[in-house]
Design a protein around this motif. Structure first.
Motif, PDB file in Angstrom:
ATOM      1  N   GLN A 120       0.827  -1.199   0.000  1.00 53.69           N
ATOM      2  CA  GLN A 120       0.000   0.000   0.000  1.00 53.69           C
ATOM      3  C   GLN A 120       0.869   1.260   0.000  1.00 53.69           C
ATOM      4  O   GLN A 120       0.549   2.234  -0.683  1.00 53.69           O
ATOM      5  N   ASP A 121       1.977   1.215   0.750  1.00 50.38           N
ATOM      6  CA  ASP A 121       2.933   2.329   0.695  1.00 50.38           C
ATOM      7  C   ASP A 121       3.414   2.531  -0.741  1.00 50.38           C
ATOM      8  O   ASP A 121       3.466   3.658  -1.242  1.00 50.38           O
ATOM      9  N   VAL A 122       3.752   1.427  -1.405  1.00 52.62           N
ATOM     10  CA  VAL A 122       4.218   1.487  -2.798  1.00 52.62           C
ATOM     11  C   VAL A 122       3.125   2.058  -3.695  1.00 52.62           C
ATOM     12  O   VAL A 122       3.385   2.897  -4.559  1.00 52.62           O
ATOM     13  N   GLN A 123       1.893   1.610  -3.504  1.00 51.28           N
ATOM     14  CA  GLN A 123       0.770   2.083  -4.318  1.00 51.28           C
ATOM     15  C   GLN A 123       0.615   3.598  -4.211  1.00 51.28           C
ATOM     16  O   GLN A 123       0.417   4.285  -5.225  1.00 51.28           O
ATOM     17  N   VAL A 124       0.730   4.128  -3.009  1.00 52.68           N
ATOM     18  CA  VAL A 124       0.607   5.576  -2.798  1.00 52.68           C
ATOM     19  C   VAL A 124       1.776   6.306  -3.464  1.00 52.68           C
ATOM     20  O   VAL A 124       1.593   7.312  -4.151  1.00 52.68           O
ATOM     21  N   ALA A 125       2.988   5.784  -3.283  1.00 53.41           N
ATOM     22  CA  ALA A 125       4.173   6.408  -3.886  1.00 53.41           C
ATOM     23  C   ALA A 125       4.067   6.408  -5.411  1.00 53.41           C
ATOM     24  O   ALA A 125       4.355   7.416  -6.063  1.00 53.41           O
ATOM     25  N   GLU A 126       3.668   5.287  -5.969  1.00 53.33           N
ATOM     26  CA  GLU A 126       3.547   5.202  -7.434  1.00 53.33           C
ATOM     27  C   GLU A 126       2.471   6.129  -7.971  1.00 53.33           C
ATOM     28  O   GLU A 126       2.613   6.674  -9.068  1.00 53.33           O
ATOM     29  N   ALA A 127       1.408   6.341  -7.217  1.00 55.37           N
ATOM     30  CA  ALA A 127       0.373   7.301  -7.644  1.00 55.37           C
ATOM     31  C   ALA A 127       0.973   8.708  -7.708  1.00 55.37           C
ATOM     32  O   ALA A 127       0.655   9.476  -8.609  1.00 55.37           O
ATOM     33  N   GLY A 128       1.813   9.024  -6.751  1.00 56.27           N
ATOM     34  CA  GLY A 128       2.477  10.318  -6.771  1.00 56.27           C
ATOM     35  C   GLY A 128       3.391  10.486  -7.972  1.00 56.27           C
ATOM     36  O   GLY A 128       3.359  11.500  -8.676  1.00 56.27           O
ATOM     37  N   VAL A 129       4.187   9.455  -8.241  1.00 56.12           N
ATOM     38  CA  VAL A 129       5.100   9.487  -9.384  1.00 56.12           C
ATOM     39  C   VAL A 129       4.322   9.623 -10.690  1.00 56.12           C
ATOM     40  O   VAL A 129       4.717  10.386 -11.581  1.00 56.12           O
ATOM     41  N   ALA A 130       3.215   8.907 -10.804  1.00 57.05           N
ATOM     42  CA  ALA A 130       2.412   8.927 -12.034  1.00 57.05           C
ATOM     43  C   ALA A 130       1.867  10.328 -12.335  1.00 57.05           C
ATOM     44  O   ALA A 130       1.598  10.657 -13.500  1.00 57.05           O
ATOM     45  N   ALA A 131       1.733  11.144 -11.314  1.00 56.29           N
ATOM     46  CA  ALA A 131       1.172  12.487 -11.518  1.00 56.29           C
ATOM     47  C   ALA A 131       2.046  13.353 -12.400  1.00 56.29           C
ATOM     48  O   ALA A 131       1.550  14.277 -13.050  1.00 56.29           O
ATOM     49  N   ILE A 132       3.330  13.073 -12.446  1.00 58.76           N
ATOM     50  CA  ILE A 132       4.209  13.881 -13.281  1.00 58.76           C
ATOM     51  C   ILE A 132       4.860  13.058 -14.384  1.00 58.76           C
ATOM     52  O   ILE A 132       5.622  13.591 -15.186  1.00 58.76           O
ATOM     53  N   GLY A 133       4.569  11.759 -14.401  1.00 57.84           N
ATOM     54  CA  GLY A 133       5.230  10.848 -15.342  1.00 57.84           C
ATOM     55  C   GLY A 133       4.605  10.817 -16.670  1.00 57.84           C
ATOM     56  O   GLY A 133       5.040  10.488 -17.682  1.00 57.84           O
TER      57      GLY A 133
END
Length: 133
Positions: A120-133
């Motif tokens: 779940q930590d990874v899921q949240v982090a990846e959502a953040g990264v996707a915002a600018i990716g």
């Protein structure tokens, strides 16, 4: 001379906003840390209800992802797979939840999340990264 990508304040805020939305959508109280490519903190957001230790852990996950140039989940899997010597590595944050922000094949920064289960930590982090990716 080579150039390298870096995170702007706008990028940092977009990452924090998207990661926060992902966490809140799922009802997760986490802390989100964003660091530069050297692991230096650029932004931190502790959501309501997140445990007091999560800012430190999220920051260390972001730092470990920057210094290791990879997802911190790789380090956790190595340790869990029996590579116990990694426990003495000179950095903290070798747990899932640290994710690099890649641009043009280079690490531009990282996101670290702490507060819920590792995936779940990874899921949240990846959502953040996707915002600018």
């Amino acid at each position: 001379m080579q150039t390298k990508p870096f995170l702007t304040l706008t990028d940092v805020n977009a990452i924090l906003d998207a990661a926060q939305r992902e966490a809140e959508t799922n009802g997760w109280a986490v802390t989100i840390a964003v660091a530069d490519d050297g692991g230096h903190l650029l932004g931190l957001r502790r959501l309501d209800g997140a445990a007091p230790m999560t800012p430190s852990i999220a920051s260390e996950k972001a730092r470990a992802a920057a210094l290791g140039r990879k997802n911190t989940q790789v380090f956790e899997e190595m340790i869990n797979g029996g590579r116990n010597a990694f426990l003495s590595a000179p950095m903290d944050g070798l747990m899932s939840g640290g994710v690099p922000v890649m641009a043009n094949g280079q690490v531009a920064g990282t996101v670290g999340v702490s507060g819920v289960k590792p995936d779940q930590d990874v899921q949240v982090a990846e959502a953040g990264v996707a915002a600018i990716g």
